[in-house]
Write a protein that holds these residues in place. Sequence first.
Motif, PDB file in Angstrom:
ATOM      1  N   GLY A 152     105.997 -18.203  59.044  1.00 31.88           N
ATOM      2  CA  GLY A 152     105.464 -16.900  59.403  1.00 31.88           C
ATOM      3  C   GLY A 152     106.224 -16.279  60.555  1.00 31.88           C
ATOM      4  N   LYS A 153     105.657 -15.241  61.127  1.00 28.75           N
ATOM      5  CA  LYS A 153     106.267 -14.528  62.242  1.00 28.75           C
ATOM      6  C   LYS A 153     105.849 -15.171  63.567  1.00 28.75           C
ATOM      7  CE  LYS A 153     108.151 -11.175  59.769  1.00 28.75           C
ATOM      8  NZ  LYS A 153     109.613 -10.870  59.763  1.00 28.75           N
ATOM      9  N   LEU A 154     106.804 -15.313  64.482  1.00 28.65           N
ATOM     10  CA  LEU A 154     106.539 -15.948  65.768  1.00 28.65           C
ATOM     11  C   LEU A 154     106.465 -14.900  66.878  1.00 28.65           C
ATOM     12  CD1 LEU A 154     106.214 -18.541  67.454  1.00 28.65           C
ATOM     13  CD2 LEU A 154     108.712 -18.674  67.604  1.00 28.65           C
ATOM     14  N   VAL A 155     105.357 -14.895  67.608  1.00 28.29           N
ATOM     15  CA  VAL A 155     105.141 -13.953  68.705  1.00 28.29           C
ATOM     16  C   VAL A 155     105.010 -14.738  70.005  1.00 28.29           C
ATOM     17  CG1 VAL A 155     103.635 -12.167  69.649  1.00 28.29           C
ATOM     18  CG2 VAL A 155     103.945 -12.368  67.160  1.00 28.29           C
ATOM     19  N   LEU A 156     105.843 -14.418  70.981  1.00 28.95           N
ATOM     20  CA  LEU A 156     105.775 -15.063  72.296  1.00 28.95           C
ATOM     21  C   LEU A 156     105.025 -14.162  73.270  1.00 28.95           C
ATOM     22  CD1 LEU A 156     106.628 -17.286  74.353  1.00 28.95           C
ATOM     23  CD2 LEU A 156     108.617 -15.849  74.859  1.00 28.95           C
ATOM     24  N   VAL A 157     104.074 -14.751  73.986  1.00 25.46           N
ATOM     25  CA  VAL A 157     103.368 -14.037  75.052  1.00 25.46           C
ATOM     26  C   VAL A 157     103.856 -14.595  76.388  1.00 25.46           C
ATOM     27  CG1 VAL A 157     101.138 -13.490  76.083  1.00 25.46           C
ATOM     28  CG2 VAL A 157     101.354 -13.674  73.596  1.00 25.46           C
ATOM     29  N   THR A 158     104.353 -13.709  77.234  1.00 24.25           N
ATOM     30  CA  THR A 158     104.814 -14.083  78.564  1.00 24.25           C
ATOM     31  C   THR A 158     104.232 -13.066  79.546  1.00 24.25           C
ATOM     32  OG1 THR A 158     106.778 -14.616  79.903  1.00 24.25           O
ATOM     33  CG2 THR A 158     106.985 -12.802  78.332  1.00 24.25           C
ATOM     34  N   SER A 159     104.663 -13.106  80.806  1.00 27.82           N
ATOM     35  CA  SER A 159     104.014 -12.209  81.773  1.00 27.82           C
ATOM     36  C   SER A 159     104.913 -11.937  82.968  1.00 27.82           C
ATOM     37  CB  SER A 159     102.693 -12.813  82.259  1.00 27.82           C
ATOM     38  OG  SER A 159     102.923 -13.833  83.218  1.00 27.82           O
ATOM     39  N   ILE A 160     104.385 -11.080  83.856  1.00 29.82           N
ATOM     40  CA  ILE A 160     105.008 -10.879  85.157  1.00 29.82           C
ATOM     41  C   ILE A 160     104.778 -12.133  86.005  1.00 29.82           C
ATOM     42  CG2 ILE A 160     104.702  -8.384  85.038  1.00 29.82           C
ATOM     43  CD1 ILE A 160     102.252  -8.689  86.872  1.00 29.82           C
ATOM     44  N   ASN A 161     105.370 -12.190  87.185  1.00 29.18           N
ATOM     45  CA  ASN A 161     105.155 -13.337  88.062  1.00 29.18           C
ATOM     46  C   ASN A 161     103.686 -13.446  88.463  1.00 29.18           C
ATOM     47  OD1 ASN A 161     108.200 -12.384  88.906  1.00 29.18           O
ATOM     48  ND2 ASN A 161     107.960 -14.600  88.891  1.00 29.18           N
ATOM     49  N   PRO A 162     103.134 -14.648  88.484  1.00 29.29           N
ATOM     50  CA  PRO A 162     101.716 -14.799  88.822  1.00 29.29           C
ATOM     51  C   PRO A 162     101.431 -14.435  90.270  1.00 29.29           C
ATOM     52  CG  PRO A 162     102.782 -16.941  88.697  1.00 29.29           C
ATOM     53  CD  PRO A 162     103.783 -15.936  88.205  1.00 29.29           C
ATOM     54  N   THR A 163     100.241 -13.885  90.488  1.00 29.75           N
ATOM     55  CA  THR A 163      99.763 -13.546  91.831  1.00 29.75           C
ATOM     56  C   THR A 163      98.304 -13.969  91.925  1.00 29.75           C
ATOM     57  OG1 THR A 163      98.856 -11.375  91.268  1.00 29.75           O
ATOM     58  CG2 THR A 163     101.214 -11.462  91.805  1.00 29.75           C
ATOM     59  N   PRO A 164      97.740 -14.021  93.136  1.00 24.26           N
ATOM     60  CA  PRO A 164      96.306 -14.309  93.266  1.00 24.26           C
ATOM     61  C   PRO A 164      95.423 -13.251  92.616  1.00 24.26           C
ATOM     62  CG  PRO A 164      97.441 -14.653  95.360  1.00 24.26           C
ATOM     63  CD  PRO A 164      98.424 -13.990  94.444  1.00 24.26           C
ATOM     64  N   ALA A 165      95.992 -12.095  92.262  1.00 18.95           N
ATOM     65  CA  ALA A 165      95.212 -11.039  91.624  1.00 18.95           C
ATOM     66  C   ALA A 165      94.893 -11.356  90.171  1.00 18.95           C
ATOM     67  CB  ALA A 165      95.967  -9.710  91.705  1.00 18.95           C
ATOM     68  N   GLY A 166      95.668 -12.247  89.548  1.00 20.08           N
ATOM     69  CA  GLY A 166      95.409 -12.622  88.170  1.00 20.08           C
ATOM     70  C   GLY A 166      96.197 -11.801  87.165  1.00 20.08           C
ATOM     71  N   GLU A 167      96.707 -12.478  86.123  1.00 21.65           N
ATOM     72  CA  GLU A 167      97.471 -11.809  85.073  1.00 21.65           C
ATOM     73  C   GLU A 167      96.807 -11.991  83.703  1.00 21.65           C
ATOM     74  OE1 GLU A 167      99.160 -13.765  87.556  1.00 21.65           O
ATOM     75  OE2 GLU A 167      99.155 -11.790  88.486  1.00 21.65           O
ATOM     76  N   GLY A 168      96.389 -13.213  83.376  1.00 20.84           N
ATOM     77  CA  GLY A 168      95.663 -13.434  82.127  1.00 20.84           C
ATOM     78  C   GLY A 168      96.535 -13.632  80.905  1.00 20.84           C
ATOM     79  N   LYS A 169      97.596 -14.417  81.042  1.00 21.37           N
ATOM     80  CA  LYS A 169      98.508 -14.635  79.909  1.00 21.37           C
ATOM     81  C   LYS A 169      97.834 -15.423  78.779  1.00 21.37           C
ATOM     82  CE  LYS A 169     102.003 -17.525  80.337  1.00 21.37           C
ATOM     83  NZ  LYS A 169     101.633 -17.692  81.720  1.00 21.37           N
ATOM     84  N   THR A 170      97.176 -16.525  79.113  1.00 21.05           N
ATOM     85  CA  THR A 170      96.502 -17.310  78.073  1.00 21.05           C
ATOM     86  C   THR A 170      95.356 -16.523  77.457  1.00 21.05           C
ATOM     87  OG1 THR A 170      97.066 -19.364  79.236  1.00 21.05           O
ATOM     88  CG2 THR A 170      95.328 -19.485  77.579  1.00 21.05           C
ATOM     89  N   THR A 171      94.606 -15.804  78.297  1.00 17.36           N
ATOM     90  CA  THR A 171      93.517 -14.969  77.795  1.00 17.36           C
ATOM     91  C   THR A 171      94.053 -13.940  76.805  1.00 17.36           C
ATOM     92  OG1 THR A 171      92.410 -15.245  79.926  1.00 17.36           O
ATOM     93  CG2 THR A 171      91.607 -13.489  78.509  1.00 17.36           C
ATOM     94  N   THR A 172      95.201 -13.367  77.109  1.00 13.93           N
ATOM     95  CA  THR A 172      95.806 -12.385  76.206  1.00 13.93           C
ATOM     96  C   THR A 172      96.291 -13.043  74.924  1.00 13.93           C
ATOM     97  OG1 THR A 172      96.482 -11.038  78.111  1.00 13.93           O
ATOM     98  CG2 THR A 172      97.589 -10.605  76.018  1.00 13.93           C
ATOM     99  N   SER A 173      96.854 -14.230  75.026  1.00 17.15           N
ATOM    100  CA  SER A 173      97.290 -14.957  73.825  1.00 17.15           C
ATOM    101  C   SER A 173      96.122 -15.185  72.877  1.00 17.15           C
ATOM    102  CB  SER A 173      97.921 -16.297  74.211  1.00 17.15           C
ATOM    103  OG  SER A 173      99.066 -16.121  75.015  1.00 17.15           O
ATOM    104  N   VAL A 174      94.995 -15.624  73.446  1.00 18.87           N
ATOM    105  CA  VAL A 174      93.807 -15.883  72.633  1.00 18.87           C
ATOM    106  C   VAL A 174      93.260 -14.573  72.061  1.00 18.87           C
ATOM    107  CG1 VAL A 174      91.455 -16.814  72.629  1.00 18.87           C
ATOM    108  CG2 VAL A 174      93.258 -17.966  73.952  1.00 18.87           C
TER     109      VAL A 174
END
Length: 556
Positions: free
Chosen positions: A54-76
């Motif tokens: 199938g098609k492969l989609v990579l989820v990545t993010s900006i550099n982490p900060t104490p403010a929170g980014e939510g990469k895994t949450t977005t993946s799910v």
Amino acid sequence: MKSDIEIARAAHKLPITKIAAKLDLVADDYLPYGHDKAKLTHAVVNRLKQAPRGKLVLVTSINPTPAGEGKTTTSVGLGDALNRIGKKAVICLREPSLGPNFGMKGGAAGGGYSQVIPMEDINLHFTGDFHAISSANNLLAAMIDNHIHWGNDLRFDTRRVTWRRVVDMNDRALRDITVALGGPSNGYPRETGFDISVASEVMAILCLAEDLSDLKARLARIIVGYNLDKQPITAADLKADGAMTALLKDALQPNLVQTIENNPVLIHGGPFANIAHGCNSVIATKTALALGDYVVTEAGFGADLGAEKFFNIKCRKAGLSPDAVVVVATIRALKMNGGVAKSELAAENTQALKKGSVNLIRHIQNVQKFGLPVVVAINHFVTDTESEIAVLNEVCENLGVQAILCRHWSEGGAGAEELAHAVAKLADQNEAQLQLLYDDQLPLWEKVQKVAREIYGAADVSADPAVLKQLEQWQAAGFGDLPVCMAKTQYSFSADPTALGAPSGHIIPVREVKLSAGAGFIVVICGSIMTMPGLPRVPAAEHISLNENNEIQGLS
């Protein structure tokens, strides 16, 4: 709003048999671990090797900060959303480490209404994979000291034993230790230390191995030290590879669980991205690609670490090429990159947002260097204002990249449907092939320089002459074609964790290099990064306990 653990505990779980059936798996294809977890068998993994992908989609993010980014949450959330719009999607994630769980970062099963369950099991012992990895690693360490004790036929130079023990915990007191004290019956004293299990070469090997035979071959190639003639000694020389493989046989099987919305997730392997290569296992990813039309996976920390290693190490070694990349950003985190204190992030500040957006811009441009299409997921917080959202949209539009506001944390997959449509369209239309940052033949030191300059925006890289000499020796010994695995702070493009935004012209200091001959890469340790983290002043462990119903509380 309920806490993450309360939301996860209240979710309606389907029996794992029904989750497996969604992937057209039959009873012989998996081994149940209770009612809500299972391992896919080696047989089905091998059978699916030749299936269409199938098609492969990579989820990545900006550099982490104490403010929170939510990469895994977005993946799910994205995986749930793809299933909601009628796509057969599978999510592939890493297993969480106990170190961050009881330290500062917390768990890695997502958050809000975009979580993987059973959350408590996944964040703690799960199916025992990490224990098996630690045991295999420490068996090899024990066999080294045992061999030296019983005559040292391999002529180990005890000053040049490079293999260290591991434990899946943040414990700074174990970084540097002396073993075999107490007299001749306890062996020959020598200096050594512990790394955290997720930074170990055994973890990296498990995540890069294609099958059991490849696993054993990689374990055999591990270099554990050098003899008195400065020649390498391997795990195969110690006859340790067979027993290590036996310990890892079950751990090599991918783990099947589900999201809150009862969609399938493969969680397998967990190398740190600021030390190791930061991706889930090749076996899980390839198996998922055979089971689903779309696979959503993530790479650890910011794109400068996780995504770079996903491309240059995992994809290079496994023959993978993503069809789309999602870069996750939050307005809060970008304002922090623009100089706003955490306590002031709730207030609208478009100027700080514009200033801090340079972090997102560089990550987008870096991903585009690999020839891949990008979409930005703006992980929504209730404090985000319309003006701030407009600013961030304009920043992305100027780069020719679509930015999509996502509310999956509060709404689950329904809050990421627009992202799902955009990602599916991007992946379906993409005919580009991954363009690696450097060729195998490029000398090792030039590979380090290439990553530092192209990805980190550095002016140069500095290293002690002994480091350069070591790289030259490995180059001459036939390891020059290996990729480099940069171990660097996750908080900045530089080696200084306080340098936010998109610093340029800095120097990346290389402190040490390590050869991971079994995993197949050179670890390059930069700045003050530690392969054994420490706990913070107030560790999360102080708030984790059982409630009056003997349910775990305090996990996040």
